[in-house]
Design a protein around this motif. Structure first.
Motif, mmCIF file in Angstrom:
data_model
loop_
_atom_site.group_PDB
_atom_site.id
_atom_site.type_symbol
_atom_site.label_atom_id
_atom_site.label_comp_id
_atom_site.label_asym_id
_atom_site.label_seq_id
_atom_site.Cartn_x
_atom_site.Cartn_y
_atom_site.Cartn_z
ATOM 1 N N ARG A 1 0.832 -1.216 0.000
ATOM 2 C CA ARG A 1 0.000 0.000 0.000
ATOM 3 C C ARG A 1 0.862 1.261 0.000
ATOM 4 N N GLU A 2 1.968 1.233 0.753
ATOM 5 C CA GLU A 2 2.844 2.403 0.813
ATOM 6 C C GLU A 2 3.503 2.656 -0.538
ATOM 7 N N TYR A 3 3.934 1.595 -1.209
ATOM 8 C CA TYR A 3 4.529 1.776 -2.533
ATOM 9 C C TYR A 3 3.491 2.288 -3.528
ATOM 10 N N SER A 4 2.269 1.808 -3.444
ATOM 11 C CA SER A 4 1.232 2.268 -4.373
ATOM 12 C C SER A 4 0.930 3.750 -4.168
ATOM 13 N N ARG A 5 1.125 4.225 -2.948
ATOM 14 C CA ARG A 5 0.856 5.638 -2.636
ATOM 15 C C ARG A 5 1.833 6.570 -3.339
ATOM 16 N N VAL A 6 3.068 6.144 -3.532
ATOM 17 C CA VAL A 6 4.082 7.003 -4.157
ATOM 18 C C VAL A 6 4.409 6.555 -5.586
ATOM 19 N N PHE A 7 3.651 5.617 -6.117
ATOM 20 C CA PHE A 7 3.899 5.077 -7.453
ATOM 21 C C PHE A 7 3.493 6.078 -8.523
ATOM 22 N N ASP A 8 4.319 6.216 -9.560
ATOM 23 C CA ASP A 8 4.010 7.062 -10.711
ATOM 24 C C ASP A 8 3.187 6.245 -11.693
ATOM 25 N N GLU A 9 1.897 6.517 -11.758
ATOM 26 C CA GLU A 9 0.983 5.724 -12.571
ATOM 27 C C GLU A 9 1.212 5.897 -14.064
ATOM 28 N N GLN A 10 1.902 6.959 -14.461
ATOM 29 C CA GLN A 10 2.131 7.200 -15.883
ATOM 30 C C GLN A 10 3.467 6.641 -16.361
ATOM 31 N N GLU A 11 4.488 6.824 -15.560
ATOM 32 C CA GLU A 11 5.834 6.504 -16.024
ATOM 33 C C GLU A 11 6.522 5.393 -15.239
ATOM 34 N N GLY A 12 5.850 4.875 -14.215
ATOM 35 C CA GLY A 12 6.481 3.852 -13.392
ATOM 36 C C GLY A 12 7.490 4.444 -12.436
ATOM 37 N N GLY A 13 7.963 3.638 -11.537
ATOM 38 C CA GLY A 13 8.882 4.117 -10.515
ATOM 39 C C GLY A 13 8.131 4.772 -9.374
ATOM 40 N N PHE A 14 8.879 5.291 -8.434
ATOM 41 C CA PHE A 14 8.284 5.828 -7.215
ATOM 42 C C PHE A 14 8.808 7.238 -6.979
ATOM 43 N N GLY A 15 7.887 8.164 -6.799
ATOM 44 C CA GLY A 15 8.276 9.543 -6.584
ATOM 45 C C GLY A 15 8.484 10.278 -7.897
ATOM 46 N N SER A 16 9.086 11.466 -7.796
ATOM 47 C CA SER A 16 9.272 12.324 -8.952
ATOM 48 C C SER A 16 10.753 12.418 -9.301
ATOM 49 N N ALA A 17 11.041 13.219 -10.328
ATOM 50 C CA ALA A 17 12.425 13.371 -10.795
ATOM 51 C C ALA A 17 13.278 14.081 -9.746
ATOM 52 N N PRO A 18 14.579 13.762 -9.672
ATOM 53 C CA PRO A 18 15.268 12.718 -10.451
ATOM 54 C C PRO A 18 14.865 11.328 -9.992
ATOM 55 N N LYS A 19 14.803 10.408 -10.928
ATOM 56 C CA LYS A 19 14.361 9.050 -10.629
ATOM 57 C C LYS A 19 15.541 8.087 -10.677
ATOM 58 N N PHE A 20 15.668 7.329 -9.610
ATOM 59 C CA PHE A 20 16.722 6.315 -9.530
ATOM 60 C C PHE A 20 16.116 4.937 -9.793
ATOM 61 N N PRO A 21 16.884 4.032 -10.396
ATOM 62 C CA PRO A 21 16.380 2.662 -10.582
ATOM 63 C C PRO A 21 16.087 2.022 -9.226
ATOM 64 N N GLN A 22 14.904 1.457 -9.081
ATOM 65 C CA GLN A 22 14.499 0.917 -7.781
ATOM 66 C C GLN A 22 14.473 -0.605 -7.812
ATOM 67 N N SER A 23 15.655 -1.182 -7.922
ATOM 68 C CA SER A 23 15.745 -2.633 -8.038
ATOM 69 C C SER A 23 15.262 -3.335 -6.782
ATOM 70 N N LEU A 24 15.622 -2.831 -5.605
ATOM 71 C CA LEU A 24 15.255 -3.504 -4.357
ATOM 72 C C LEU A 24 13.750 -3.486 -4.148
ATOM 73 N N GLN A 25 13.105 -2.354 -4.483
ATOM 74 C CA GLN A 25 11.662 -2.245 -4.324
ATOM 75 C C GLN A 25 10.930 -3.206 -5.262
ATOM 76 N N ILE A 26 11.387 -3.281 -6.516
ATOM 77 C CA ILE A 26 10.733 -4.174 -7.474
ATOM 78 C C ILE A 26 10.973 -5.637 -7.100
ATOM 79 N N SER A 27 12.168 -5.959 -6.624
ATOM 80 C CA SER A 27 12.426 -7.339 -6.187
ATOM 81 C C SER A 27 11.518 -7.721 -5.022
ATOM 82 N N LEU A 28 11.270 -6.779 -4.116
ATOM 83 C CA LEU A 28 10.324 -7.049 -3.033
ATOM 84 C C LEU A 28 8.924 -7.268 -3.591
ATOM 85 N N LEU A 29 8.493 -6.403 -4.508
ATOM 86 C CA LEU A 29 7.141 -6.534 -5.064
ATOM 87 C C LEU A 29 6.973 -7.858 -5.809
#
Length: 532
Positions: free
Chosen positions: A36-64
């Motif tokens: 739920r917390e990740y969905s709250r900060v998820f970018d529904e248009q471009e993917g990833g979490f939060g706004s620019a600058p965007k870092f690759p979120q490998s650990l978050q995706i591996s958890l998901l």
């Protein structure tokens, strides 16, 4: 003074958090809260979490990926899958991914993953290659496999030293010319390519006379309208190869040729995983060369060293170096089943426990320094995972393979500490939550007893490692050697049935009846305990 004060405040806060950790045991509810917390900060248009600058979120995706695997509710599955797929597709199609040479740049300066900071880091590419390969395991989309293996190919070709270790980074380029190595003007492409190739470049990579970057240059992206299957097609492969040859005539960015133990541990783990999932010997060879180098250069009687550069070894290793190297050794053992690597992992874990474990306030200290600022504990995940969270998974896996009570006891202490912290701030602890997923499902130990010289056991292991079963360890051995293998206590006394390859599927060291029916054994390995 303000810097020193700030540093002391951070250290004090970490120490207070370690003391205040509630010890609340891990629960499926924590994983659902993280979703739920990740969905709250998820970018529904471009993917990833939060706004620019965007870092690759490998650990978050591996958890998901782990959460998706065990979710029972269809709506929650849909939510997790969308976050995974949109993020991985957008990154791999964008400018943050090097469409010609493979590998990921450091981060995207915009929300669309278009314009990267062009530096390439070893740790980013090691972590992202594993995330894409895990996505392939679970979702069976060959696009993820291709991106994961292309990333390993980049690392092997451009970052592995002749000695076997991996260099740290490639720079973005000269000041004022960042990215010049990677971008193309339309006129350059027009002069270098045939008319048919230029049309393909326009179609596949979206190049235009106006460009999408500074000074009318083009950052190559894999156009969103082009089916992903195209990447495996003859036309695309030929164009990519040609562009790579043309680009190869340019001056490459400066390469940081320091070889760091911890980051190499991440690379070792990635190449071992690449072999397990991709099945190509070159990835296993790269992993073995890396491990041999790390052991030869960094392992001493006094403990690990941290840095190697131009023939010189220096600096005492930190907890991170131990944790990441041990993780890589565990994965290498599960790739070639050379007991030496498991024994080295156990030896280093014992050393880590003796040097870094804080007997006054649970958790591993970052270093052995007595300096009040440096001596801290690494709990939060950042660009690399928390060394304490990696150690938790290492201890769980070592207990599964070696059956040593000390590994179990230490893992439970560490899990209690991290659970209290992750409960308060799940967004900061994806690696710890991945370890909790292992604990909550009840990890499996797969013991494969193989006849001497037989191939069936190895073929069985390759089959089960092709699927996404992150919460299990695999041991393979011959019956003659079992009693002598002190590092594999759970395998002691396991025998062949009717002289054939025999599989024992255990959960937390409670084993089912041995079976020679390898299809049946594979089905048992794939059983999932859903979240309650």
């Amino acid at each position: 003074e303000r810097v020193l004060s700030s540093a002391n405040s951070i250290v004090d806060a970490l120490r207070e958090r370690s003391v205040e950790a509630s010890g609340e045991p891990p629960s499926d509810r924590m994983l659902e809260l993280a979703l739920r917390e990740y969905s709250r900060v998820f970018d529904e248009q471009e993917g990833g979490f939060g706004s620019a600058p965007k870092f690759p979120q490998s650990l978050q995706i591996s958890l998901l990926l782990r959460v998706l695997r065990r979710l029972a509710e269809p709506e929650e599955q849909k939510l997790a899958r969308r976050m995974i797929e949109l993020t991985l597709f957008k990154m791999a199609r964008g400018g943050i991914y090097d469409q010609i040479g493979g590998g990921f740049h450091r981060y995207s300066t915009d929300e669309r993953w278009l314009v990267p900071h062009f530096e390439k880091m070893l740790y980013d590419n090691a972590l992202l290659s594993v995330t894409y390969l895990e996505a392939y395991q679970l979702l069976k989309d060959n696009f993820y496999r291709q991106i994961g293996l292309e990333t390993l190919d980049y690392m092997q070709q451009e970052m592995q030293s002749p000695e076997g270790g991996f260099y740290s980074a490639e720079d973005a380029g000269e000041v004022g010319l960042e990215g010049e190595f990677y971008v193309w003007s339309f006129e350059q492409l027009k002069s270098e390519l045939s008319l048919d190739e230029l049309k393909l470049a326009e179609r596949y990579f979206g190049v235009t006379p106006q460009g999408n970057f500074e000074h009318g240059k083009n950052i190559l992206v894999f156009d969103w309208g082009v089916p992903v299957e195209t990447r495996a097609g003859q036309e695309f492969v030929a164009l990519r190869k040609n562009l790579l040859e043309i680009r190869g005539k340019r001056q490459r960015p400066h390469r940081d040729e320091k070889i760091l133990c911890g980051w190499n541990g991440l690379a070792l783990s990635a190449f071992a995983k690449g072999y397990q999932i991709g099945g190509e010997e070159r990835y296993l060879n790269a992993a073995q060369r890396c491990a041999e180098f790390l052991e030869r250069i960094f392992v001493t009687e006094q403990g690990l060293k941290r840095r190697y550069f131009q023939g010189s070894v220096g600096i005492e290793a930190t907890h991170e170096d131990y944790a990441f190297f041990i993780d890589g050794l565990i994965e290498l053992y599960q790739s070639n089943f050379d007991l030496h690597w498991l024994e080295l992992a156990i030896k280093l874990q014992d050393r880590q426990d003796a040097v870094f474990w804080d007997t006054n306030s649970p958790g591993y200290n970052f270093s052995v320094s007595e300096d009040a600022i440096i001596k801290k504990k690494d709990f939060l995940d950042n660009a690399t995972p928390s060394a304490n969270s990696v150690s938790l998974l290492n201890l769980i896996k070592l207990h599964g393979l070696a059956g040593e009570k000390r590994h179990y006891q230490r893992s439970r202490e560490l899990a209690g500490l991290l659970s209290g912290l992750a409960h308060k701030y799940p967004l900061g602890f994806p690696k710890a939550l991945s370890a909790f997923d292992y604990i909550l499902e009840g990890g499996k130990e797969i013991i494969v007893v193989n006849p001497r010289g037989g191939s069936a056991g190895y073929e069985f292991v390759r089959k089960i490692q092709a699927d996404f079963n992150p919460n299990q360890v695999v041991a393979l051995c011959e019956p003659i050697a079992i009693e002598a293998q002190t590092a594999l206590k759970p395998a002691a006394g396991r025998t062949l049935e009717a002289g054939r390859t025999t599989v024992y599927v255990c959960r937390e060291h409670v084993c089912s009846a041995p079976t020679v029916n390898l299809e049946e054994a594979a089905a048992m390995c794939s059983e999932i305990r859903r979240m309650e």
